[in-house]
Write an enzyme that holds these catalytic residues in place. Structure first.
Site, mmCIF file in Angstrom:
data_model
loop_
_atom_site.group_PDB
_atom_site.id
_atom_site.type_symbol
_atom_site.label_atom_id
_atom_site.label_comp_id
_atom_site.label_asym_id
_atom_site.label_seq_id
_atom_site.Cartn_x
_atom_site.Cartn_y
_atom_site.Cartn_z
ATOM 1 C CG HIS A 39 37.195 44.265 42.689
ATOM 2 N ND1 HIS A 39 36.125 44.411 43.538
ATOM 3 C CD2 HIS A 39 36.936 45.065 41.629
ATOM 4 C CE1 HIS A 39 35.252 45.244 43.000
ATOM 5 N NE2 HIS A 39 35.713 45.660 41.850
HETATM 6 C C1 UD1 Z 1 36.069 46.410 36.487
HETATM 7 C C2 UD1 Z 1 35.491 47.804 36.693
HETATM 8 C C3 UD1 Z 1 35.104 47.980 38.158
HETATM 9 C C4 UD1 Z 1 34.211 46.864 38.642
HETATM 10 C C5 UD1 Z 1 34.853 45.519 38.340
HETATM 11 C C6 UD1 Z 1 33.952 44.394 38.749
HETATM 12 C C7 UD1 Z 1 36.410 49.609 35.301
HETATM 13 C C8 UD1 Z 1 37.259 50.814 35.310
HETATM 14 N N1 UD1 Z 1 36.457 48.840 36.394
HETATM 15 O O1 UD1 Z 1 37.272 46.336 37.240
HETATM 16 O O2 UD1 Z 1 34.412 49.207 38.299
HETATM 17 O O3 UD1 Z 1 33.997 47.001 40.014
HETATM 18 O O4 UD1 Z 1 35.137 45.448 36.938
HETATM 19 O O5 UD1 Z 1 34.488 43.157 38.481
HETATM 20 O O6 UD1 Z 1 35.700 49.391 34.359
HETATM 21 N N2 UD1 Z 1 40.604 39.895 34.219
HETATM 22 C C9 UD1 Z 1 40.549 38.555 33.984
HETATM 23 N N3 UD1 Z 1 39.397 38.052 33.440
HETATM 24 C C10 UD1 Z 1 38.333 38.815 33.113
HETATM 25 C C11 UD1 Z 1 38.404 40.189 33.349
HETATM 26 C C12 UD1 Z 1 39.545 40.717 33.914
HETATM 27 O O7 UD1 Z 1 41.464 37.822 34.262
HETATM 28 O O8 UD1 Z 1 37.321 38.287 32.636
HETATM 29 C C13 UD1 Z 1 41.822 40.454 34.861
HETATM 30 C C14 UD1 Z 1 42.838 40.983 33.889
HETATM 31 O O9 UD1 Z 1 44.098 40.729 34.410
HETATM 32 C C15 UD1 Z 1 42.596 42.477 33.911
HETATM 33 C C16 UD1 Z 1 42.152 42.706 35.349
HETATM 34 O O10 UD1 Z 1 41.443 41.519 35.705
HETATM 35 O O11 UD1 Z 1 43.712 43.190 33.542
HETATM 36 C C17 UD1 Z 1 41.283 43.908 35.545
HETATM 37 O O12 UD1 Z 1 40.157 43.877 34.667
HETATM 38 P P1 UD1 Z 1 39.451 45.273 34.235
HETATM 39 O O13 UD1 Z 1 38.268 44.989 33.391
HETATM 40 O O14 UD1 Z 1 40.474 46.204 33.688
HETATM 41 O O15 UD1 Z 1 39.004 45.913 35.590
HETATM 42 P P2 UD1 Z 1 38.396 45.261 36.916
HETATM 43 O O16 UD1 Z 1 39.412 45.344 37.978
HETATM 44 O O17 UD1 Z 1 37.786 43.936 36.593
#
Ligand code: UD1
Length: 366
Positions: free
Chosen positions: A208
């Protein structure tokens, strides 16, 4: 002398890897202090958040900031803006933050400027790769934190080298392993492998990191290589929402033999990890869990902020090189150790009692 019960801690969690770190600290302080749990809402899908609260026995958050997704700047700013009035109202003795996600750094910035002390659980880890957003979060959080709890002694070395005062640093061990030790029996009782109809041996995959999944030129060859591995072994891949999104946008095809799953709960994932012949991942926490479990771990990254998993544990770094990934996978599978890597050692204080060491320090310093 104020009584212990008058001490007040405000814990901030937001993203999936925070939940299993906060749970043991909240439990260790239960009945000994007044505690508030703030969820920033960085992760909001039931499969990324709610299921963890249920399975880990976390109390429902007292406050949910409901920030949701966004660019780094937008998400961090939203958390800061919404957290500030909560902190002004509650004025705890310490804000306790976990890990290295955007919620961690955002809460730390707000607390520092309001002169509320910050305790950082999982301090001192460094990948020395500033292209990784988490490394920026780690550096800023540790610079500002007043109490730094490290999971391994490399963390102490890093912090001292950056000029952090020795009396702020406490080597306590790994809180993520506290949760693993507590819940391994419950996970093992689930029979997740059988429920999925997975034969042994199988390979468990998670990817991821933006550096692996955001660019189709990187993601496509990694998936193709996993497809080759899947020709001879079962490969199961619970897909993070970020990865799911990138796959949909880019149209990169996933080889059919790879078994894709929705994100799993904590217990189901731990159960699958426990029985895997090998794990292929770019996660931080899985490098640690697999080391504790003795399961070979192939990490699709150039570097790690968790070097003890390589020096003492089961972890090997293969960069983003699909051929190295496959070669290390073959090696792990040929090991014939039934999923347990030989010679791996559990790092010091990864014993299930880190939070028990954190609680008295927090109570004393508050
Ligand atoms: C975040 C953390 C990362 C961790 C990961 C674990 C940061 C910078 N990154 O990354 O260190 O390893 O979480 O999961 O804080 N999304 C959903 N549903 C959710 C959450 C996210 O669909 O409940 C999707 C959205 O499209 C979003 C993308 O995932 O834009 C990324 O989510 P984000 O919280 O920005 O970062 P992660 O890649 O999840």
């Amino acid at each position: 002398m104020p009584s212990e019960v008058s001490k007040r801690f405000l814990h901030v969690v937001g993203a999936r890897p925070n939940f299993m770190k906060a749970a043991p600290v909240l439990a260790a302080l239960a009945g000994r202090a007044e505690q508030t749990l703030v969820h920033t809402g960085q992760h909001y899908d039931a499969a990324m958040s709610e299921v963890f609260f249920d399975q880990l026995g976390l109390p429902a958050p007292d406050v949910d900031l409901e920030v949701g997704s966004g660019s780094h700047a937008a998400q961090t700013a939203q958390i800061m803006t919404r957290f500030e009035p909560v902190l002004l109202e509650r004025r705890p003795d310490f804000v306790v933050v976990y890990g290295d996600v955007n919620s961690t750094v955002a809460a730390t910035l707000v607390a520092s400027k309001l002169l509320v002390r910050v305790a950082h659980v999982e301090a001192g880890l460094r990948s020395r790769d500033r292209k990784m957003p988490e490394e920026i979060n780690r550096l800023v959080t540790d610079t500002l934190a007043d109490l730094l709890f490290t999971p391994s002694t490399d963390g102490d070395d890093n912090l001292r080298a950056e000029g952090v005062a020795a009396d702020k640093i406490h080597f306590v061990g790994n809180v993520m392993i506290d949760t693993l030790v507590r819940l391994l029996p419950a996970a093992a009782a689930l029979g997740t492998r059988a429920r999925l109809g997975l034969p042994r041996p199988y390979v468990l995959v998670t990817l991821h990191r933006p550096s692996n999944v955001d660019d189709p030129a990187t993601l496509a060859p990694l998936l193709a290589a996993l497809g080759r591995a899947a020709a001879s072994h079962d490969v199961v891949f619970p897909v993070h929402p970020r990865t799911r999104g990138r796959l949909a946008e880019s149209g990169v095809a996933v080889p059919e033999r790879i078994r894709l799953l929705e994100p799993l709960g904590y217990l189901e994932f731990l159960d699958l990890q426990r029985e895997a012949a090998a794990v292929i991942t770019d996660s931080g926490g899985i490098q640690e869990e697999s080391t504790f479990l003795g399961v070979p771990c192939i990490t699709v990254r150039e570097n790690t902020e968790r070097p003890v998993t390589v020096t003492l544990g089961t972890n090997v770094l293969v960069g983003r090189d699909p051929l190295r990934m496959l070669a290390e996978l073959e090696r792990a599978l040929e090991g014939g150790t039934g999923g347990r890597a030989t010679g791996a050692v559990r790092p010091p204080l990864w014993d299930g009692r880190a939070a028990e060491r954190i609680a008295p320090i927090l109570l004393e310093r508050a």
